[in-house]
Enzyme design. Sequence first.
Site, PDB file in Angstrom:
ATOM      1  N   ASN A 199     -30.556 -22.019  38.281  1.00 47.96           N
ATOM      2  CA  ASN A 199     -29.449 -21.369  38.985  1.00 47.96           C
ATOM      3  C   ASN A 199     -28.420 -22.431  39.361  1.00 47.96           C
ATOM      4  OD1 ASN A 199     -28.038 -19.283  40.401  1.00 47.96           O
ATOM      5  ND2 ASN A 199     -28.853 -20.093  42.322  1.00 47.96           N
ATOM      6  N   GLU A 239     -18.925 -27.209  39.106  1.00 48.32           N
ATOM      7  CA  GLU A 239     -20.005 -26.350  38.578  1.00 48.32           C
ATOM      8  C   GLU A 239     -19.952 -26.311  37.057  1.00 48.32           C
ATOM      9  OE1 GLU A 239     -20.730 -22.444  40.349  1.00 48.32           O
ATOM     10  OE2 GLU A 239     -19.449 -22.989  42.031  1.00 48.32           O
ATOM     11  N   MET A 273     -26.294 -12.162  41.093  1.00 46.85           N
ATOM     12  CA  MET A 273     -26.435 -11.971  42.532  1.00 46.85           C
ATOM     13  C   MET A 273     -27.616 -11.055  42.879  1.00 46.85           C
ATOM     14  SD  MET A 273     -24.417 -14.028  43.639  1.00 46.85           S
ATOM     15  CE  MET A 273     -22.831 -14.842  43.690  1.00 46.85           C
ATOM     16  N   ARG A 274     -28.791 -11.400  42.299  1.00 51.42           N
ATOM     17  CA  ARG A 274     -30.016 -10.660  42.594  1.00 51.42           C
ATOM     18  C   ARG A 274     -31.119 -11.666  42.845  1.00 51.42           C
ATOM     19  NH1 ARG A 274     -30.317  -5.550  43.348  1.00 51.42           N
ATOM     20  NH2 ARG A 274     -32.306  -5.362  42.278  1.00 51.42           N
ATOM     21  N   HIS A 311     -25.420 -23.166  42.201  1.00 57.63           N
ATOM     22  CA  HIS A 311     -25.024 -22.682  43.536  1.00 57.63           C
ATOM     23  C   HIS A 311     -23.921 -23.581  44.102  1.00 57.63           C
ATOM     24  CE1 HIS A 311     -25.452 -20.606  47.330  1.00 57.63           C
ATOM     25  NE2 HIS A 311     -25.365 -21.785  47.920  1.00 57.63           N
ATOM     26  N   GLY A 350     -18.292 -14.644  35.444  1.00 57.51           N
ATOM     27  CA  GLY A 350     -18.819 -15.311  34.252  1.00 57.51           C
ATOM     28  C   GLY A 350     -18.154 -16.625  33.878  1.00 57.51           C
ATOM     29  N   SER A 351     -17.540 -17.312  34.840  1.00 54.89           N
ATOM     30  CA  SER A 351     -16.900 -18.580  34.462  1.00 54.89           C
ATOM     31  C   SER A 351     -17.951 -19.654  34.156  1.00 54.89           C
ATOM     32  CB  SER A 351     -15.913 -19.051  35.538  1.00 54.89           C
ATOM     33  OG  SER A 351     -16.581 -19.484  36.684  1.00 54.89           O
ATOM     34  N   ASN A 352     -19.085 -19.613  34.823  1.00 50.11           N
ATOM     35  CA  ASN A 352     -20.147 -20.573  34.469  1.00 50.11           C
ATOM     36  C   ASN A 352     -20.754 -20.230  33.109  1.00 50.11           C
ATOM     37  OD1 ASN A 352     -20.795 -22.730  36.559  1.00 50.11           O
ATOM     38  ND2 ASN A 352     -20.467 -20.923  37.846  1.00 50.11           N
ATOM     39  N   ARG A 372     -37.786  -3.258  42.310  1.00 52.81           N
ATOM     40  CA  ARG A 372     -37.126  -4.443  41.742  1.00 52.81           C
ATOM     41  C   ARG A 372     -37.947  -4.995  40.573  1.00 52.81           C
ATOM     42  NH1 ARG A 372     -34.003  -8.245  44.163  1.00 52.81           N
ATOM     43  NH2 ARG A 372     -34.454  -7.399  46.201  1.00 52.81           N
TER      44      ARG A 372
END
Length: 216
Positions: free
Chosen positions: A108, A175, A91-92, A110, A13-15, A66
């Site tokens: 997102n 980021e 991560m899904r 990346h 959770g740093s972002n 899903r």
Amino acid sequence: MNRRLGVLISGRGSNLQALIEATRDRRLDATIAVVISNREDAQGLARARAAGVETLTISHRGWSSRDDHDRVIVRELRARDVGLVCLAGYMRLVGPPLLEAFPNAILNVHPSLLPAFPGVDAPRQAIEHGVRVSGVTVHFVTSELDNGPIVLQRAVPVLDDDTVETLAARILVEEHKAYPEAVAVVLGGGWRIEDRRFVRSATSASSSLSPLRADS
Ligand code: GAR
């Protein structure tokens, strides 16, 4: 665009923290309405709670598909009037229910210059490939992994003595700057998607070199 954010996480959770701080410092004019994790042990949940942000854990396990998992997430995001969804180490793969509920409204971050090195362990892929420059990409989410129109990219040089850890750490610093900046650009409007290009209108692109709030 409605400035209520829903942040989806799976881990550290740093972002998310970078987004929390940007909203708190008023560099980013937005409200984090809810943080949803698919893992109850995600460190990011504690960060959100510490900031007074509502959290939910919606495990990806136990659903027949899903899509069922995604539908519950959509319901919770809608219940909180979320306008923009930010994946922050989520991560899904995002499936049709979420994509259809939030068209061109899921971002997102990346840790590579996409389309190079999608998927997990992007800094490791960069080191192993021997590239001299890597970086960070913020992009709209589509049904393909780490694909979709690119809002913003920042380069990070790969140094001769870099390890996966040192490179990942330097990319992470970028980021944390790039994600709030990209969210501000998207919330600011004046853009369109052409084919797979994110195009800003002349006025919004030239009006501010820094897309963050002028009063920050
Ligand atoms: C970040 O480096 C993010 O770019 C990456 O996971 C990390 C999550 O860290 N995401 C991906 O690789 C997406 N394919 P965080 O939980 O501390 O923000």
